[in-house]
Design a protein around this motif. Structure first.
Motif, PDB file in Angstrom:
ATOM      1  N   UNK A   1     -49.205  25.902  17.181  1.00 33.06           N
ATOM      2  CA  UNK A   1     -48.783  25.935  17.739  1.00 33.06           C
ATOM      3  C   UNK A   1     -48.030  24.786  18.432  1.00 33.06           C
ATOM      4  N   UNK A   2     -49.621  23.300  18.577  1.00 33.23           N
ATOM      5  CA  UNK A   2     -49.381  22.149  18.635  1.00 33.23           C
ATOM      6  C   UNK A   2     -47.827  20.996  18.466  1.00 33.23           C
ATOM      7  N   UNK A   3     -48.531  21.422  17.025  1.00 31.59           N
ATOM      8  CA  UNK A   3     -47.288  20.880  16.521  1.00 31.59           C
ATOM      9  C   UNK A   3     -45.795  21.263  16.279  1.00 31.59           C
ATOM     10  N   UNK A   4     -45.775  22.134  16.644  1.00 30.34           N
ATOM     11  CA  UNK A   4     -44.491  23.228  16.977  1.00 30.34           C
ATOM     12  C   UNK A   4     -44.428  22.706  17.922  1.00 30.34           C
ATOM     13  N   UNK A   5     -45.124  22.310  19.051  1.00 27.00           N
ATOM     14  CA  UNK A   5     -44.067  21.784  20.089  1.00 27.00           C
ATOM     15  C   UNK A   5     -44.083  20.387  20.391  1.00 27.00           C
ATOM     16  N   UNK A   6     -44.838  19.455  19.774  1.00 27.74           N
ATOM     17  CA  UNK A   6     -44.195  18.234  19.534  1.00 27.74           C
ATOM     18  C   UNK A   6     -42.956  17.474  19.350  1.00 27.74           C
ATOM     19  N   UNK A   7     -42.988  18.767  18.091  1.00 29.96           N
ATOM     20  CA  UNK A   7     -41.751  18.650  16.686  1.00 29.96           C
ATOM     21  C   UNK A   7     -40.146  19.151  17.816  1.00 29.96           C
ATOM     22  N   UNK A   8     -40.525  20.393  18.798  1.00 29.01           N
ATOM     23  CA  UNK A   8     -39.714  20.560  19.791  1.00 29.01           C
ATOM     24  C   UNK A   8     -39.439  19.686  20.689  1.00 29.01           C
ATOM     25  N   UNK A   9     -40.286  18.894  21.031  1.00 28.21           N
ATOM     26  CA  UNK A   9     -39.924  17.997  22.397  1.00 28.21           C
ATOM     27  C   UNK A   9     -39.644  16.673  21.896  1.00 28.21           C
ATOM     28  N   UNK A  10     -40.145  16.365  20.486  1.00 26.26           N
ATOM     29  CA  UNK A  10     -39.405  15.558  19.440  1.00 26.26           C
ATOM     30  C   UNK A  10     -38.020  15.639  20.170  1.00 26.26           C
ATOM     31  N   UNK A  11     -37.368  16.997  19.223  1.00 21.38           N
ATOM     32  CA  UNK A  11     -36.167  16.995  19.360  1.00 21.38           C
ATOM     33  C   UNK A  11     -35.386  17.152  20.556  1.00 21.38           C
ATOM     34  N   UNK A  12     -35.453  17.516  22.263  1.00 20.28           N
ATOM     35  CA  UNK A  12     -34.953  17.348  22.420  1.00 20.28           C
ATOM     36  C   UNK A  12     -34.583  15.823  23.280  1.00 20.28           C
ATOM     37  N   UNK A  13     -36.323  14.947  22.549  1.00 17.02           N
ATOM     38  CA  UNK A  13     -35.708  13.503  23.619  1.00 17.02           C
ATOM     39  C   UNK A  13     -35.385  12.801  22.241  1.00 17.02           C
ATOM     40  N   UNK A  14     -34.281  13.010  21.274  1.00 12.14           N
ATOM     41  CA  UNK A  14     -33.371  12.769  20.190  1.00 12.14           C
ATOM     42  C   UNK A  14     -31.895  13.225  21.036  1.00 12.14           C
ATOM     43  N   UNK A  15     -31.055  12.339  20.323  1.00 14.58           N
ATOM     44  CA  UNK A  15     -29.925  11.875  20.720  1.00 14.58           C
ATOM     45  C   UNK A  15     -29.384  13.018  20.117  1.00 14.58           C
ATOM     46  N   UNK A  16     -29.785  14.113  19.411  1.00 15.92           N
ATOM     47  CA  UNK A  16     -28.557  15.196  18.976  1.00 15.92           C
ATOM     48  C   UNK A  16     -28.269  16.477  20.283  1.00 15.92           C
ATOM     49  N   UNK A  17     -29.178  16.433  21.148  1.00 15.78           N
ATOM     50  CA  UNK A  17     -29.178  17.755  22.232  1.00 15.78           C
ATOM     51  C   UNK A  17     -27.727  16.536  22.934  1.00 15.78           C
ATOM     52  N   UNK A  18     -28.301  15.310  23.219  1.00 15.21           N
ATOM     53  CA  UNK A  18     -27.717  14.986  24.557  1.00 15.21           C
ATOM     54  C   UNK A  18     -25.708  14.567  23.566  1.00 15.21           C
ATOM     55  N   UNK A  19     -25.591  15.138  22.674  1.00 13.48           N
ATOM     56  CA  UNK A  19     -24.199  14.859  21.889  1.00 13.48           C
ATOM     57  C   UNK A  19     -23.460  16.095  21.858  1.00 13.48           C
ATOM     58  N   UNK A  20     -24.469  17.124  21.876  1.00 13.12           N
ATOM     59  CA  UNK A  20     -23.821  18.230  21.991  1.00 13.12           C
ATOM     60  C   UNK A  20     -22.903  18.930  23.016  1.00 13.12           C
ATOM     61  N   UNK A  21     -23.862  17.821  24.466  1.00 11.53           N
ATOM     62  CA  UNK A  21     -23.989  18.594  25.531  1.00 11.53           C
ATOM     63  C   UNK A  21     -22.048  17.440  26.271  1.00 11.53           C
ATOM     64  N   UNK A  22     -22.315  16.649  25.163  1.00 13.33           N
ATOM     65  CA  UNK A  22     -21.155  15.248  25.528  1.00 13.33           C
ATOM     66  C   UNK A  22     -20.140  16.349  25.004  1.00 13.33           C
TER      67      UNK A  22
END
Length: 397
Positions: free
Chosen positions: A1-22
């Motif tokens: 679970x902790x590794x999954x949370x770290x992966x999810x947090x890393x994805x949110x910090x990435x540039x991809x979600x920003x591009x989607x919202x933009x």
């Protein structure tokens, strides 16, 4: 679970979600701007002309003139600010070329809101375009995004980005790797030729897409489509679905084809779709044309990926910004040309500009094909040299 949370947090910090919202914000902004422009120019008719057909033609000319001026401002004002932001990014401030343009885009959206709420003249949006340009605009934003993506990927997976890697050092190899027997000057010259071919293909294809998209916004408003706000929103949504299909296509095709072939597939997809758009007379035909263009966004990101492999990491920002500026300068020619050509062909063939766009997209395939031939020839020569060296080594043993 902790590794999954770290992966999810890393994805949110990435540039991809920003591009989607933009992209979501861009879709809403473009739809709202088109509807406001349509309403403001609804009565744009010559004195003494009361027929609806003539009035519609005048409205189309007024709307296309507005978009011509607005797009010219948006394309040309970011040149100097984008260069400054690119230099800041290459000096370590990697997120500055992304954040600053988004702030300018936010204020541009606020300006459109003021036009709607307080009935300000539509020409206020020209000032908003200037402010967006001063903040770097998309001329700085997309190179900034691509730089972050390049630094977070390895060379082999750069055109699709999901594998992370450490930042390449200054001596990272070029796209066409040189053997020990090849002089550095020869390798540098090959890299320069590759960059020229990539720039040429990007300019031709970017001009094709830019000219067509500029006219497409006003094309759907006139007969026979005559879309309302909801239909325009659906049309824009269909356009942004191409982002998803292009990404999935890049991931799928990379398993069996090279990046050069990937670019050619995308160019052919757009060329066929925009050619079909020339003859659209109903909404379902519009969506069929969009379906043909489902890989149309593959070429430019892949070209940026190949271009980033020609230079060390310290030059990523300035090189990708130089490409973005090279895509902007032809706007001085193709935006007025497409606009005036559209206005003069309204009566007999409104879709002629889309046919012209298709021809330009096909022309963009030529320099990419040349690069593909050069690449294949170089790889064959490398394989021959490697085979020869192996045989010599076996004989010595």
């Amino acid at each position: 679970m902790s590794s999954w949370c770290r992966s999810a947090f890393g994805a949110v910090r990435g540039v991809e979600p920003l591009v989607v919202l933009e992209q979501l914000g861009t879709s809403l902004f473009d739809t709202a701007l088109l509807m406001v422009v349509k309403d403001r120019y609804a009565d744009a008719t010559h004195p003494g002309t009361g027929t609806r057909a003539c009035g519609e033609d005048e409205q189309q000319k007024a709307m296309s003139d507005f978009y011509m001026v607005n797009n010219l401002i948006a394309q040309l004002t970011p040149i100097v600010p984008a260069l400054l932001l690119a230099k800041a990014g290459d000096r370590g401030w990697r997120r500055v070329p992304v954040v600053v343009p988004l702030c300018g885009y936010l204020l541009s959206s606020v300006a459109l809101l003021q036009v709607v709420l307080f009935g300000l003249p539509i020409q206020v949006m020209f000032g908003a375009a200037v402010f967006l340009g001063i903040s770097g605009g998309f001329c700085a934003y997309w190179p900034g995004v691509m730089t972050l993506a390049s630094l977070g990927s390895n060379t082999e997976n750069r055109s699709q980005v999901r594998q992370a890697s450490s930042e390449p050092d200054e001596s990272s190899p070029l796209l066409l790797h040189s053997s020990n027997s090849v002089p550095a000057e020869t390798s540098s010259r090959k890299s320069t030729v590759n960059m020229v071919l990539l720039f040429s293909a990007a300019i031709l294809y970017g001009s094709s897409v830019g000219g067509a998209v500029e006219i497409l916004a006003v094309f759907v408003i006139k007969e026979p489509l005559q879309w309302n706000a909801a239909q325009v929103g659906y049309g824009n949504a269909a356009g942004f679905v191409v982002f998803l299909t292009s990404f999935l296509g890049a991931v799928a095709f990379r398993r069996c084809v090279s990046d050069v072939v990937l670019i050619l597939i995308g160019m052919l997809s757009f060329a066929s779709g925009i050619y079909f758009m020339s003859f659209v007379t109903a909404s379902y035909m519009f969506y069929l044309a969009r379906a043909l263009s489902l890989f149309g966004l593959i070429p430019l990101p892949t070209i940026r990926s190949l271009l980033s492999q020609q230079v060390p990491s310290s030059l990523y920002g300035i090189t990708l910004t130089a490409l973005q500026l090279a895509l902007r300068l032809p706007a001085l020619a193709y935006i007025p040309a497409f606009t005036k050509l559209y206005q003069r062909t309204l009566d007999w063939f409104p879709g002629f500009v889309f046919t012209l766009s298709s021809i330009m997209a096909v022309m963009g395939m030529i320099p990419i094909s040349v690069m593909g031939c050069r690449w294949s020839r170089h790889r064959r020569s490398q394989e021959t040299e490697a085979t020869t060296e192996t045989r010599h080594a076996d004989k010595d043993n």
